[in-house]
Design an enzyme around this catalytic site. Structure first.
Site, PDB file in Angstrom:
ATOM      1  N   TYR A 212      49.918  96.803  43.417  1.00 16.54           N
ATOM      2  CA  TYR A 212      51.042  96.347  42.525  1.00 16.54           C
ATOM      3  C   TYR A 212      52.376  96.918  43.109  1.00 16.54           C
ATOM      4  O   TYR A 212      53.266  96.168  42.960  1.00 16.54           O
ATOM      5  CB  TYR A 212      50.825  96.752  41.260  1.00 16.54           C
ATOM      6  CG  TYR A 212      49.545  96.038  40.440  1.00 16.54           C
ATOM      7  CD1 TYR A 212      49.964  94.876  39.664  1.00 16.54           C
ATOM      8  CD2 TYR A 212      48.419  96.507  40.542  1.00 16.54           C
ATOM      9  CE1 TYR A 212      49.098  94.025  38.877  1.00 16.54           C
ATOM     10  CE2 TYR A 212      47.141  95.861  39.786  1.00 16.54           C
ATOM     11  CZ  TYR A 212      47.649  94.696  39.109  1.00 16.54           C
ATOM     12  OH  TYR A 212      46.626  93.943  38.281  1.00 16.54           O
TER      13      TYR A 212
ATOM     14  N   TRP B 114      46.174  89.235  39.699  1.00 23.08           N
ATOM     15  CA  TRP B 114      45.878  89.359  38.437  1.00 23.08           C
ATOM     16  C   TRP B 114      46.937  88.617  37.388  1.00 23.08           C
ATOM     17  O   TRP B 114      47.977  88.982  37.650  1.00 23.08           O
ATOM     18  CB  TRP B 114      45.979  91.025  38.293  1.00 23.08           C
ATOM     19  CG  TRP B 114      45.544  91.494  36.806  1.00 23.08           C
ATOM     20  CD1 TRP B 114      46.446  91.386  35.820  1.00 23.08           C
ATOM     21  CD2 TRP B 114      44.274  91.590  36.440  1.00 23.08           C
ATOM     22  NE1 TRP B 114      45.581  91.659  34.692  1.00 23.08           N
ATOM     23  CE2 TRP B 114      44.354  91.971  35.069  1.00 23.08           C
ATOM     24  CE3 TRP B 114      43.035  91.692  36.945  1.00 23.08           C
ATOM     25  CZ2 TRP B 114      43.048  92.258  34.228  1.00 23.08           C
ATOM     26  CZ3 TRP B 114      41.753  91.916  36.202  1.00 23.08           C
ATOM     27  CH2 TRP B 114      42.108  92.200  34.752  1.00 23.08           C
TER      28      TRP B 114
ATOM     29  N   GLU C 246      39.606 101.178  39.955  1.00 18.58           N
ATOM     30  CA  GLU C 246      40.602 102.168  39.747  1.00 18.58           C
ATOM     31  C   GLU C 246      39.762 103.323  39.110  1.00 18.58           C
ATOM     32  O   GLU C 246      40.215 103.467  37.870  1.00 18.58           O
ATOM     33  CB  GLU C 246      41.544 101.436  39.004  1.00 18.58           C
ATOM     34  CG  GLU C 246      42.290 100.133  39.743  1.00 18.58           C
ATOM     35  CD  GLU C 246      43.597  99.941  38.987  1.00 18.58           C
ATOM     36  OE1 GLU C 246      43.874 100.384  37.848  1.00 18.58           O
ATOM     37  OE2 GLU C 246      44.492  98.963  39.516  1.00 18.58           O
TER      38      GLU C 246
ATOM     39  N   GLU D 200      44.141  93.692  43.739  1.00 22.46           N
ATOM     40  CA  GLU D 200      44.963  93.111  42.623  1.00 22.46           C
ATOM     41  C   GLU D 200      46.386  93.262  42.908  1.00 22.46           C
ATOM     42  O   GLU D 200      46.898  94.236  43.564  1.00 22.46           O
ATOM     43  CB  GLU D 200      44.664  93.970  41.346  1.00 22.46           C
ATOM     44  CG  GLU D 200      43.386  93.555  40.558  1.00 22.46           C
ATOM     45  CD  GLU D 200      43.187  94.527  39.355  1.00 22.46           C
ATOM     46  OE1 GLU D 200      44.224  94.553  38.657  1.00 22.46           O
ATOM     47  OE2 GLU D 200      41.941  94.892  39.120  1.00 22.46           O
TER      48      GLU D 200
ATOM     49  N   GLU E 210      45.591  93.426  27.594  1.00 16.07           N
ATOM     50  CA  GLU E 210      46.234  94.194  28.489  1.00 16.07           C
ATOM     51  C   GLU E 210      46.175  95.588  28.110  1.00 16.07           C
ATOM     52  O   GLU E 210      47.209  96.101  27.667  1.00 16.07           O
ATOM     53  CB  GLU E 210      47.762  93.673  28.891  1.00 16.07           C
ATOM     54  CG  GLU E 210      48.541  94.484  29.835  1.00 16.07           C
ATOM     55  CD  GLU E 210      47.930  94.708  31.210  1.00 16.07           C
ATOM     56  OE1 GLU E 210      46.989  94.030  31.556  1.00 16.07           O
ATOM     57  OE2 GLU E 210      47.922  95.687  31.825  1.00 16.07           O
TER      58      GLU E 210
HETATM   59  C1  NOJ Z   1      44.815  96.955  36.931  1.00 16.42           C
HETATM   60  C2  NOJ Z   1      43.861  96.900  36.133  1.00 16.42           C
HETATM   61  O1  NOJ Z   1      42.479  96.771  37.043  1.00 16.42           O
HETATM   62  C3  NOJ Z   1      43.838  95.706  35.091  1.00 16.42           C
HETATM   63  O2  NOJ Z   1      42.457  96.102  34.056  1.00 16.42           O
HETATM   64  C4  NOJ Z   1      45.340  95.499  34.540  1.00 16.42           C
HETATM   65  O3  NOJ Z   1      45.072  94.841  33.368  1.00 16.42           O
HETATM   66  C5  NOJ Z   1      46.019  95.282  35.533  1.00 16.42           C
HETATM   67  N1  NOJ Z   1      46.259  96.424  36.507  1.00 16.42           N
HETATM   68  C6  NOJ Z   1      47.258  95.187  35.004  1.00 16.42           C
HETATM   69  O4  NOJ Z   1      47.966  96.255  34.389  1.00 16.42           O
END
Ligand code: NOJ
Length: 606
Positions: free
Chosen positions: A428, A559, A294, A508, A566
């Site tokens: 997501y 994930w 990301e 993810e 977090e």
């Molecule tokens: C994407 C990120 O790559 C990860 O580091 C993060 O914890 C998750 N999203 C959930 O927010």
């Protein structure tokens, strides 16, 4: 000048934390009495370790050293000086790799989640459809978020080690010094997920474990290299494909101090050197690689709290995200070039995130234009150069002058175009997009004085007719996240149309179960029904995407393998399909883990 809004609305992890009440503290989590799984004696491998209640409090607040003020001293005392910038670190309760209890015996499956008139077992969801041969049933983690052992075996500090200690940076004041201690518990973790039938684990390597000082002319930490060699080997022996990300945001602190990290062009050679070292160490044992996780989210964060660090000369808060994007994409292309020149066996790309979006109001041309802006700034910024044109999206160059967004040379364009073997998306959510309230034209002509500039679009989390939410909300610690499974197919079609490739991984997806971080009884925590619904719905939609829409999706990664640190939410927001008791470090399968296992058993080709 106002903070550049390039990736505004995207400071998901950090911004969100700033608005939160920080009354949930690490101490309150670490201080809860040890919770035992009702069936742990027969079904859950237990780890009997007692971890002292957390004693480290965040005493930070010191400003980050100005660029160039720390001299390059690659000796052990030079390393200690770097750690002094971070401050005291909590030591793990043990420092050797734990031998797992095998074979792992799974608990009996949870009772059915749905009434009998639904497809009430995961295997009954679209029973006639299968994922293609070779499809990866994956789980994802990242080094900083699960490893702990932050100062062990020669690791250098990274920027998250520093940032997590800044005042109010993390809502519960936790650090990732220990988290899941996967650094020493990876065998346990791999054995547990192999027992679920998982076929791949997307993990990341910590740059500062391989190069504690980050730079190409600094020493390699052999202990770090050996550690990941063993991690990779154990995965393969367990039938779980290790998939490696080189950079999941854990920037070596040394590089930030020496020259401003990704705000400086010097990062390119150092990253490429790190990549080459890792490629040659693990060539043949890792088949799928990611350079960056990301990058858009990462670059949006470099200029803001808690990363309000000092920049490379000529860079300021407003220009830093773009300078970072420019340097990062060159680092990506350089690493891929090396990968190909070294004939590394396998495939490589980077992980995009976010979504193209749907116009909020059907008949408003400004909303349709806003979608284009959203797609360009959120995905196109890195995907257009790599997959389509070698250059930034036109929307970006029309909006941002070169002193914000540096332009590529001819040679750079050539190197960047085609520097990925497949497309990877952290998918997501997917939401509505509208023009900004002041109107698209007004936003664009206001320029930097407009808080919405340069993106000039807004995310809408409900429809424009009756205010129905795009989907069920996740925990308040993840306010950016709704279960938007019903948009997933169109989101995947959009991605495939705009950035065509022969293969896509959904790298993810995941959900923070509401209230989970506040619950104490294990039987309530295990019952993560919203996460289970989210995962089942997404996986079902992906099956339809593959079969009905002919989108070449070849893997899906949830994930996360275990609860994790977090970012700004610390340990208070949980994403794991396994619960981690942060006192005993014991892992427990949640409902979602069990249902995932059943779902994939029924839908994977044998
Ligand atoms: C994407 C990120 O790559 C990860 O580091 C993060 O914890 C998750 N999203 C959930 O927010």
């Amino acid at each position: 000048m106002a903070l550049s809004a390039v990736f505004l609305g995207l400071l998901l992890y950090v911004q969100v934390s700033l608005g939160q009440n920080s009354s949930t503290t690490l101490t309150s989590i670490a201080g809860t009495s040890s919770v035992q799984a009702a069936n742990s004696s027969t079904t859950t491998p237990t780890i009997t370790i007692s971890v002292p209640s957390s004693t480290i409090t965040n005493t930070g607040g010191a400003s980050f050293p100005p660029v160039g003020s720390i001299t390059r001293d690659f000796s052990p005392s030079g390393l200690e000086k770097l750690w002094d910038v971070v401050g005291p670190v909590e030591s793990p309760p043990f420092t050797t790799t734990v031998v797992p209890h095998t074979p792992v015996v799974l608990p009996s499956p949870p009772p059915t989640l749905y009434p009998s008139f639904y497809a009430n077992r995961p295997k009954d969801i679209l029973p006639h459809l299968k994922y293609p041969k070779g499809f990866l049933f994956g789980l994802a983690t990242a080094a900083y978020q699960v490893e702990g052992a932050t100062k062990n075996e020669g690791k250098g500090p990274n920027m998250w080690d520093w940032a997590s200690r800044q005042p109010n940076a993390i809502v519960d004041n936790s650090t990732a010094d220990i988290t899941d201690l996967q650094y020493f518990l990876y065998k346990e973790d791999v054995a547990r997920v192999a027992a679920l039938g998982v076929t791949a684990h997307s993990l990341s390597i910590s740059w500062a474990r391989i190069f504690p000082f980050g730079t190409a002319d600094s020493p390699v930490n052999q202990e770090g290299l050996d550690h990941y060699a063993d991690v990779i080997k154990y995965h393969r022996e367990s039938g779980v494909e290790p998939i490696v990300t080189l950079f999941h945001w854990d920037m070596p602190l040394a590089l930030q101090a020496y020259y401003g990290g990704f705000t400086s062009g010097q990062i390119v050679d150092d990253f490429v050197n790190y990549a080459k070292t890792v490629f040659s160490a693990y060539n043949g044992t890792v088949k799928t690689w990611f350079t960056f996780n990301e990058p858009r989210v990462f670059c949006s964060q470099v200029a803001s709290y808690p990363f309000n660090i000092t920049y490379a000369p000529g860079v300021n808060t407003s220009t830093a995200p773009y300078q970072c994007s420019y340097n990062l994409i060159k680092a990506h292309a350089g690493a891929v070039k090396a990968f190909r020149e070294m004939n590394i066996v396998g495939e490589i790309a980077f992980k995009s995130d976010d979504f193209v979006g749907t116009p909020w109001r059907k008949n408003t041309t400004d909303d349709a234009a806003a979608v284009e802006r959203h797609a360009a700034f959120q995905i196109g910024v890195f995907a257009d150069p790599v997959y389509v044109s070698g250059d930034w999206p036109k929307i970006l160059t029309d909006t941002l002058p070169p002193d914000y967004l540096p332009r590529f040379t001819k040679q750079e364009k050539k190197d960047i175009l085609g520097s990925a073997d497949f497309f990877a998306i952290d998918a997501y959510r997917s939401q509505y997009i509208s023009a900004p309230a002041e109107g698209l034209d007004a936003c664009l002509s206001n320029g930097p004085s407009d808080p919405e500039w340069p993106q000039c679009n807004d995310i809408q989390e409900f429809d424009s007719n009756a205010m129905w939410a795009v989907g069920a909300s996740a925990d308040t610690g993840a306010p950016w996240l709704q279960d938007t499974s019903r948009f997933l197919r169109s989101a995947m079609k959009q991605i495939h149309k705009r950035w065509p490739t022969n293969k896509i991984y959904v790298t993810e997806i995941g959900f923070a179960q509401p209230l989970e971080g506040q619950r104490t009884e294990l039987y309530r925590i295990k019952e993560d029904t919203d996460r289970t619904n989210y995962i089942m719905s997404y996986l079902g939609e992906l099956l339809l995407s593959i079969h009905e829409d002919k989108i070449p999706i070849m893997g899906a990664f949830i994930w996360s393998m275990v609860d994790n640190a977090e970012w700004g939410q610390g340990l208070s927001t949980r994403f794991g399909i396994q619960y981690v008791n942060y006192t005993s470090l014991e892992r427990t399968y949640k409902r979602s883990a069990m249902e995932l296992s059943e779902f994939f058993e029924a839908h994977l080709h044998n």
